[in-house]
Scaffold this active site. Structure first.
Site, PDB file in Angstrom:
ATOM      1  N   SER A  21     121.769  84.457 -15.946  1.00  0.00           N
ATOM      2  CA  SER A  21     121.903  83.373 -14.962  1.00  0.00           C
ATOM      3  C   SER A  21     120.593  82.622 -14.753  1.00  0.00           C
ATOM      4  CB  SER A  21     122.376  83.951 -13.622  1.00  0.00           C
ATOM      5  OG  SER A  21     121.450  84.950 -13.182  1.00  0.00           O
ATOM      6  N   TRP A  24     119.444  78.214 -18.486  1.00  0.00           N
ATOM      7  CA  TRP A  24     120.472  77.974 -19.506  1.00  0.00           C
ATOM      8  C   TRP A  24     121.737  78.760 -19.199  1.00  0.00           C
ATOM      9  CZ3 TRP A  24     122.794  74.674 -21.857  1.00  0.00           C
ATOM     10  CH2 TRP A  24     123.343  74.745 -23.143  1.00  0.00           C
ATOM     11  N   ALA A 163     118.287  72.685 -20.936  1.00  0.00           N
ATOM     12  CA  ALA A 163     119.253  73.073 -19.910  1.00  0.00           C
ATOM     13  C   ALA A 163     119.410  72.031 -18.811  1.00  0.00           C
ATOM     14  CB  ALA A 163     118.851  74.424 -19.312  1.00  0.00           C
ATOM     15  N   LYS A 214     112.457  77.842 -34.173  1.00  0.00           N
ATOM     16  CA  LYS A 214     112.089  76.531 -33.610  1.00  0.00           C
ATOM     17  C   LYS A 214     111.192  76.690 -32.386  1.00  0.00           C
ATOM     18  CE  LYS A 214     114.790  76.498 -29.794  1.00  0.00           C
ATOM     19  NZ  LYS A 214     114.610  75.925 -28.442  1.00  0.00           N
ATOM     20  N   ARG A 278     110.312  73.928 -22.708  1.00  0.00           N
ATOM     21  CA  ARG A 278     109.325  74.701 -21.946  1.00  0.00           C
ATOM     22  C   ARG A 278     108.239  75.297 -22.842  1.00  0.00           C
ATOM     23  NH1 ARG A 278     112.680  79.803 -19.705  1.00  0.00           N
ATOM     24  NH2 ARG A 278     114.105  78.164 -19.049  1.00  0.00           N
ATOM     25  N   ASN A 279     108.600  75.654 -24.094  1.00  0.00           N
ATOM     26  CA  ASN A 279     107.592  76.209 -25.003  1.00  0.00           C
ATOM     27  C   ASN A 279     106.484  75.183 -25.266  1.00  0.00           C
ATOM     28  OD1 ASN A 279     108.494  79.005 -26.226  1.00  0.00           O
ATOM     29  ND2 ASN A 279     110.349  77.788 -25.982  1.00  0.00           N
ATOM     30  N   LYS A 305     110.282  84.447 -19.064  1.00  0.00           N
ATOM     31  CA  LYS A 305     109.454  84.653 -20.252  1.00  0.00           C
ATOM     32  C   LYS A 305     109.584  83.486 -21.214  1.00  0.00           C
ATOM     33  CE  LYS A 305     107.344  87.825 -20.755  1.00  0.00           C
ATOM     34  NZ  LYS A 305     105.978  88.120 -20.246  1.00  0.00           N
ATOM     35  N   GLN A 307     109.802  82.192 -24.871  1.00  0.00           N
ATOM     36  CA  GLN A 307     110.343  82.836 -26.062  1.00  0.00           C
ATOM     37  C   GLN A 307     109.535  82.568 -27.338  1.00  0.00           C
ATOM     38  OE1 GLN A 307     112.989  85.152 -25.934  1.00  0.00           O
ATOM     39  NE2 GLN A 307     112.381  84.877 -23.810  1.00  0.00           N
TER      40      GLN A 307
END
Length: 351
Positions: A21, A24, A163, A214, A278-279, A305, A307
């Site tokens: 939850s 995304w 998202a 990616k 976000r990355n 976190k 990714q």
């Protein structure tokens, strides 16, 4: 309510549970909830497992069910009233025919341990998790981890999907990798909307590899932005990343189709993540603020976190073990900058 759901199930309608939850997880729950209400092909209620947290002195699950909004991870976006937050994992999933996994990949093993023996035997799953695991030796896809742990069919959904943009009903596409044609059609009906266009392929492994790699490329793009490089340099880094993605998939997975890289899960997702994800954002700040990834996760992601660095770490374990670091210089550079203290300014020399 239970009587209505039992009637729906007796008519062959399937029940859906969403495991996760975050932003995304909440975004895809919104799409699923709306599709279920409009299409009438599934049991109306969608149970969304929430890892319980206290927000402003209240339980997050209670806030979601009262306000129909995930105020912490997807604020300002209303969820359909048929999306119900449930803090107990087994309670949320025990009656589900379809399990939608959308949580950080490092929690998958623990979640699957809790699900063993507690789900329907004929259930099937779809993973939206972008990551890989190297803890058991070699590189294991998340869908394979779930399949091995629960002995169920697992499809994957990956694409150029930010998202917050999907939640605003901005047009986008996503790629459904389904090994089972029957389950693929059911999942297509569950996900596809006029603004969320789904394409289906049997090349599920390549779809999933794209989703993991990616994020590593996006970290490199963030370094470019933080260092003030222009569009030409960033485009070159993205192209090198795409080549490494194709090479990695071809070396480690069978049946890879090159046209899959042209789907939303491939080049489209690289573009979206390298400009809006976000990355990229956190990696840019990593350069300009001089703070650690962990500090920036707390400041910028509410503790969620990132990714990309994790994927780079997992991939590097395999590349180092097989002495193939030189074959994947961009992914190796991202790992060394994130984990070995190599200055971001050195990246271009390394690739």
């Amino acid at each position: 309510r239970d009587t209505i759901h039992k009637m729906a199930e007796s008519q062959g309608k399937k029940r859906v549970a969403v495991i996760g939850s975050g932003n995304w997880g909440s975004g895809i729950s919104r799409i699923i909830g709306l599709n279920i209400l409009e299409k009438g092909k599934f049991v109306n209620e969608v149970l969304m497992w929430v890892f319980e947290e206290i927000v402003d002195g209240r339980k997050l699950s209670e806030i979601i069910n009262e306000k129909h909004e995930n105020v912490k991870y997807l604020p300002g976006v209303k969820l359909p009233e048929n999306v119900i937050a449930v803090p107990d994992l087994v309670e949320a999933t025990k009656d589900a025919d379809i399990l939608i996994f959308v949580l950080p990949h490092q929690f998958v093993a623990k979640v699957c341990d809790q699900l063993k023996g507690n789900i329907k035997k004929d259930a099937f799953a779809c993973s939206l998790i972008k990551g890989v695991d190297a803890s058991q030796g070699g590189i294991q896809l998340v869908s394979h981890m779930i399949h091995k742990a629960l002995d169920i069919d697992v499809s994957v959904l990956m694409g150029a999907n930010i998202a917050s943009e999907v939640a605003r009903d901005e047009f986008c596409e996503s790629t459904l990798g389904a090994r089972s044609e029957v389950n693929g059609q059911i999942l297509y009906d569950l996900f596809h909307r006029h603004h969320f266009r789904i394409s289906v392929t049997k090349d599920a492994a390549t779809v999933e590899v794209c989703g993991a790699i990616k994020n590593i490329i996006a970290v490199a793009a963030g370094f470019c932005d933080g260092l003030g490089y222009g569009s030409s340099t960033k485009a070159a880094v993205m192209r090198i990343g795409l080549l490494e993605m194709c090479k990695f998939a071809g070396q480690y997975y069978k049946g890879v189709r090159m046209d899959t890289f042209l789907e939303s899960c491939g080049f489209s997702d690289i573009i979206a993540t390298c400009y809006g994800g976000r990355n990229r954002r956190v990696s840019e700040k990593f350069v300009t603020a001089g703070k650690s990834i962990e500090e920036l996760e707390q400041e910028m992601l509410n503790g969620q976190k990132l990714q990309g660095p994790l994927a780079a770490l997992e991939v590097h374990k395999l590349l180092k073990e097989e002495k193939k670091e030189q074959d994947f210089p961009l992914m190796t550079a991202v790992y060394k900058i994130c984990y070995e203290g190599v200055p971001p300014e050195e990246m271009l020399k390394m690739i």
